[in-house]
Write an enzyme that holds these catalytic residues in place. Structure first.
Site, PDB file in Angstrom:
ATOM      1  N   GLU A  93      -7.147  48.262  10.976  1.00 32.88           N
ATOM      2  CA  GLU A  93      -6.135  49.021  10.421  1.00 32.88           C
ATOM      3  C   GLU A  93      -6.033  49.216   8.983  1.00 32.88           C
ATOM      4  O   GLU A  93      -5.181  50.036   8.362  1.00 32.88           O
ATOM      5  CB  GLU A  93      -4.945  48.221  10.966  1.00 32.88           C
ATOM      6  CG  GLU A  93      -4.375  48.383  12.197  1.00 32.88           C
ATOM      7  CD  GLU A  93      -3.013  47.974  12.315  1.00 32.88           C
ATOM      8  OE1 GLU A  93      -2.650  46.994  11.812  1.00 32.88           O
ATOM      9  OE2 GLU A  93      -2.431  48.552  13.465  1.00 32.88           O
TER      10      GLU A  93
ATOM     11  N   SER B  48     -16.064  46.634   2.432  1.00 34.76           N
ATOM     12  CA  SER B  48     -17.602  46.623   1.867  1.00 34.76           C
ATOM     13  C   SER B  48     -17.723  47.214   0.698  1.00 34.76           C
ATOM     14  O   SER B  48     -18.734  46.679   0.002  1.00 34.76           O
ATOM     15  CB  SER B  48     -18.375  47.569   2.648  1.00 34.76           C
ATOM     16  OG  SER B  48     -18.088  47.258   4.309  1.00 34.76           O
ATOM     17  N   ARG B  49     -16.733  47.631  -0.007  1.00 32.18           N
ATOM     18  CA  ARG B  49     -16.657  48.187  -1.294  1.00 32.18           C
ATOM     19  C   ARG B  49     -16.445  47.278  -2.331  1.00 32.18           C
ATOM     20  O   ARG B  49     -16.549  47.238  -3.809  1.00 32.18           O
ATOM     21  CB  ARG B  49     -15.607  49.471  -1.685  1.00 32.18           C
ATOM     22  CG  ARG B  49     -16.049  50.521  -1.010  1.00 32.18           C
ATOM     23  CD  ARG B  49     -14.982  51.684  -1.054  1.00 32.18           C
ATOM     24  NE  ARG B  49     -15.005  52.399  -0.233  1.00 32.18           N
ATOM     25  CZ  ARG B  49     -15.644  53.851  -0.242  1.00 32.18           C
ATOM     26  NH1 ARG B  49     -16.210  54.156  -1.524  1.00 32.18           N
ATOM     27  NH2 ARG B  49     -15.895  54.736   0.590  1.00 32.18           N
TER      28      ARG B  49
ATOM     29  N   HIS C 251     -15.030  43.026   9.844  1.00 27.30           N
ATOM     30  CA  HIS C 251     -15.945  44.018  10.919  1.00 27.30           C
ATOM     31  C   HIS C 251     -16.041  42.893  12.130  1.00 27.30           C
ATOM     32  O   HIS C 251     -15.825  42.928  13.159  1.00 27.30           O
ATOM     33  CB  HIS C 251     -17.124  44.264  10.338  1.00 27.30           C
ATOM     34  CG  HIS C 251     -17.145  45.375   9.282  1.00 27.30           C
ATOM     35  ND1 HIS C 251     -17.524  45.136   8.104  1.00 27.30           N
ATOM     36  CD2 HIS C 251     -16.802  46.833   9.439  1.00 27.30           C
ATOM     37  CE1 HIS C 251     -17.413  46.255   7.393  1.00 27.30           C
ATOM     38  NE2 HIS C 251     -16.928  47.257   8.233  1.00 27.30           N
TER      39      HIS C 251
ATOM     40  N   ALA D 208     -22.715  46.978   5.773  1.00 24.91           N
ATOM     41  CA  ALA D 208     -22.401  46.093   4.891  1.00 24.91           C
ATOM     42  C   ALA D 208     -21.150  45.333   5.362  1.00 24.91           C
ATOM     43  O   ALA D 208     -20.039  45.204   4.946  1.00 24.91           O
ATOM     44  CB  ALA D 208     -21.911  46.439   3.452  1.00 24.91           C
TER      45      ALA D 208
ATOM     46  N   GLN E 151     -19.371  62.308   6.125  1.00 20.38           N
ATOM     47  CA  GLN E 151     -18.008  62.083   5.585  1.00 20.38           C
ATOM     48  C   GLN E 151     -17.819  61.659   4.049  1.00 20.38           C
ATOM     49  O   GLN E 151     -16.486  61.315   3.757  1.00 20.38           O
ATOM     50  CB  GLN E 151     -17.304  60.741   6.463  1.00 20.38           C
ATOM     51  CG  GLN E 151     -18.027  59.420   6.203  1.00 20.38           C
ATOM     52  CD  GLN E 151     -17.754  58.547   7.222  1.00 20.38           C
ATOM     53  OE1 GLN E 151     -18.083  58.652   8.605  1.00 20.38           O
ATOM     54  NE2 GLN E 151     -16.978  57.473   6.887  1.00 20.38           N
TER      55      GLN E 151
END
Length: 279
Positions: free
Chosen positions: A148, A186-187, A37, A32, A61
């Site tokens: 970060e 991505s959220r 990224h 995503a 995770q």
């Protein structure tokens, strides 16, 4: 750009690159992909001869099954972004490929992994350490790149690399933000239009809070951030802590550390967003 699904195949390609004395850079992702990224990929391409990007939604995770199920999966779109960015290899394995049998390893990184995200998402960082160490063993990179925004995660990965004696340099890259300040994630695609409009309040409040430090106490700054964000009915702060940026331990006074960092998690509707700021 090659898209590779098997560990054996990727190791074979990279062994050839290493025989030619190529330096290998690696960007682990859960897909995503967004410009955050791509900024990691850009740096990886610039600083290495070969750029490998993994796209793998790691089940170990996630401590919330719903979160795992709803996490966006957009491999074709991701590859379409990675090729022009200069990526050489996309490693997109299945869960069966990465976990032919359950990974029963448990890690202890002390306070670094026990507080904040570690306290609220039991097993999360253990899963991160499992998958990142597996990926490091497969890729054997010289350099690895992490954003970060996941500030605590970088500290955990540094602790893991030290503990397992993995010869890789961990490079932390600055948070990339939208024009209105919202940290790229991505959220963010899961936010409704109204929530997307409200979400920049997080970054705006963090930035404003730096004007009060160190004149106001650490607790006063924490209260200001939590109260300001919670005043919006769409938002709910899960935690806001000001910590030593190396140990992740909460500080009480500004003099407790030379590297104070504020770390926050906020629910915007049902979407869990994280951010941080250096004081």
């Amino acid at each position: 750009m090659k898209i590779v699904n098997s560990i054996k195949e990727l190791k074979s390609y990279l062994a050839e690159e290493k025989r030619n004395n190529k330096q290998i850079g690696f960007v682990p992702t859960m897909g995503a992909l967004h410009n955050g990224h791509l900024s990691l990929v850009e740096r990886c391409v610039k600083e290495n001869d070969v750029c490998v990007v993994s796209v793998f939604v790691n089940p170990t995770q996630f401590n919330d099954k719903h979160d795992l199920e709803t996490y966006p999966r957009t491999l074709d779109q991701d590859c379409a972004l990675l090729e022009p960015a200069g990526c050489d290899y996309v490693f997109a394995p299945s869960a069966e490929e990465m976990y032919p049998e359950p990974d029963t390893r448990t890690f202890d990184f002390g306070t670094v992994s026990a507080v904040m995200e570690g306290a609220r998402r039991p097993g999360h960082f253990n899963g991160v350490a499992q998958i990142v160490s597996k990926l490091f063993y497969v890729v054997e990179p010289d350099n690895a790149y992490f954003g970060e925004k996941d500030f605590q995660q970088i500290a955990v990965i540094r602790a893991m690399v030290k503990q397992l004696d993995i010869p890789v340099k961990i490079n932390a890259c600055p948070i990339l933000r939208e024009a209105d300040g919202l940290a790229l994630s991505s959220r963010n695609v899961r936010l409704t239009p109204e929530q997307r409009q409200k979400a920049p309040l997080i970054a705006r409040t963090l930035k404003e809070s730096t004007n009060f430090a160190p004149e106001k106490s650490v607790q006063e700054v924490i209260d200001y951030v939590i109260d300001t964000i919670n005043a919006d009915p769409v938002m709910r702060v899960e935690y806001y802590e000001i910590v030593d940026g190396y140990t992740m331990e909460s500080i009480r006074n500004w003099s407790d550390t030379t590297y104070p960092v504020g770390c926050i998690t906020v629910y915007c509707g049902e979407v869990r967003l994280i951010d941080n700021i250096k004081y």
